[in-house]
Design an enzyme around this catalytic site. Structure first.
Site, PDB file in Angstrom:
ATOM      1  N   CYS A 147      30.554  65.418  23.789  1.00 23.76           N
ATOM      2  CA  CYS A 147      31.415  64.461  24.484  1.00 23.76           C
ATOM      3  C   CYS A 147      31.667  64.831  25.945  1.00 23.76           C
ATOM      4  CB  CYS A 147      32.745  64.330  23.748  1.00 23.76           C
ATOM      5  SG  CYS A 147      32.561  63.764  22.030  1.00 23.76           S
ATOM      6  N   ASN A 188      34.747  56.259  19.640  1.00 25.81           N
ATOM      7  CA  ASN A 188      34.249  57.422  20.369  1.00 25.81           C
ATOM      8  C   ASN A 188      32.724  57.385  20.386  1.00 25.81           C
ATOM      9  OD1 ASN A 188      33.449  59.948  21.273  1.00 25.81           O
ATOM     10  ND2 ASN A 188      34.876  61.092  20.000  1.00 25.81           N
ATOM     11  N   HIS A 217      37.570  60.823  28.597  1.00 25.05           N
ATOM     12  CA  HIS A 217      36.740  60.609  27.418  1.00 25.05           C
ATOM     13  C   HIS A 217      37.550  59.814  26.395  1.00 25.05           C
ATOM     14  CE1 HIS A 217      34.381  61.195  23.882  1.00 25.05           C
ATOM     15  NE2 HIS A 217      35.195  62.104  23.356  1.00 25.05           N
TER      16      HIS A 217
END
Length: 339
Positions: free
Chosen positions: A119, A292, A262
């Site tokens: 990520c 996500n 993020h």
């Protein structure tokens, strides 16, 4: 903490793009597979739906589409690129997917390689690209964040399957010699001692090869995550690294136009904003629609906000990526847009 070299050339952000699978799966639809509900998922994560790559789609195609959009916004040809960095932890080919992206775009002059940092991958790749530009080794770079986490999710684990989705986002950067610089500062960090709380480990399966020897069968397990520990990591480390970044660059929170984090959990976004007293109106979030998407979340959100007019030329953004590794980082960015 990574030390920054003296600047020689500036870095300008010239164009962005994004692409997502056509199929959106809502929380209600997902509840047909696992015991969950829309209210349970939204109250804990802020996620309402996620996109999943279908049989007629691919991560490579999404990456190429996002890249073409970024090049079109900048007004560049693919042949003008010197380098392509593909931030992904879910490549189509373990030997590297970036060269295939290079070929798909017709970027015949560009070197291309993958960068894996989960990520944090997109932010780490932007910083990496900047080093090539600052030294004068490269003039134009394409950075793509793309992941197909649906490949590696246990869709029968209701604790984790609700979190993830697929997507791709792209950004093109250019060296600048007139004193302008859109990457005003950055901080990068890693801590492998805590990596076990979020990982996608190999399968520990071996097969006899010859007498007295065996070989490991290639393959991976599904995503393994300790959700509570990941949450505690994010709400502790993200504000800390952002504070370090703001201090290093002499920036006050009120000088920021946008907070671009993020997209992992809305509660994390809210906690960071509250820590710096940043109004919710300045916090960019599309988590509800996509979940996500790992390395794709930051460029996906950036592209959406540029194209709908929220992000304007000259706006300053504090961005942070965080996740598996464990790895995390922060960057202070300015959006220049097309020349």
């Amino acid at each position: 903490m990574a030390e920054q070299l003296p600047r020689t050339a500036g870095v300008l952000l010239r164009g962005c793009g994004s692409a997502t699978p056509s199929r959106s799966i809502s929380n209600d639809e997902l509840s047909q597979r696992v015991e969950t509900s829309d209210s349970w998922i939204q109250s804990r994560t802020g996620i309402a739906a996620r996109r999943v790559v279908g049989p007629d789609e691919s991560l490579a195609a999404l990456s190429a589409e996002a890249s073409r959009q970024a090049l079109a916004m900048a007004g560049w040809s693919a042949e003008s690129l010197d380098l392509i960095l593909l931030a992904t932890s879910t490549p189509d080919d373990l030997f590297g997917s970036a060269p295939r992206l290079q070929a798909a775009l017709g970027a015949n002059q560009a070197a291309a390689f993958d960068l894996t940092a989960a990520c944090s991958g997109f932010l780490f790749s932007v910083v990496t690209a900047a080093q090539y530009l600052r030294t004068g080794a490269m003039r134009r770079v394409l950075v793509v964040g793309a992941d197909q986490l649906s490949r590696w999710v246990d869709w029968d684990d209701r604790r984790s399957c609700v979190l993830f989705g697929d997507g791709a986002g792209a950004l093109v950067l250019e060296a600048c010699d007139d004193g302008r610089d859109d990457l005003e500062g950055f901080v990068l960090r890693s801590d492998g001692s805590r990596g076990g709380v979020l990982q996608l480990p190999q399968r520990e399966e071996h097969q006899a090869l010859i007498d007295g020897a065996s070989h490991q069968i290639g393959g991976f397990q599904t995503i393994q995550m300790n959700g509570q520990e990941v949450y505690k990591f994010a709400v502790r480390e993200v504000p800390a690294i952002l504070q370090t970044l703001l201090s290093k660059t002499g920036t006050e929170p009120e000088q920021l136009d946008w907070l671009l984090l993020h997209q992992a959990n809305q509660r994390i976004l809210d906690a960071v904003a509250d820590r710096f007293k940043i109004p919710q109106a300045k916090v960019l979030s599309n988590l509800a629609s996509y979940g996500n998407t790992s390395a794709a979340t930051i460029p996906l959100m950036l592209d959406e906000a540029v194209r709908d007019g929220r992000i304007q030329a000259g706006h300053r953004l504090a961005s942070s990526g965080f996740g598996a590794g464990l790895s995390w980082g922060a960057a202070l960015l300015r959006w220049s847009g097309p020349a």
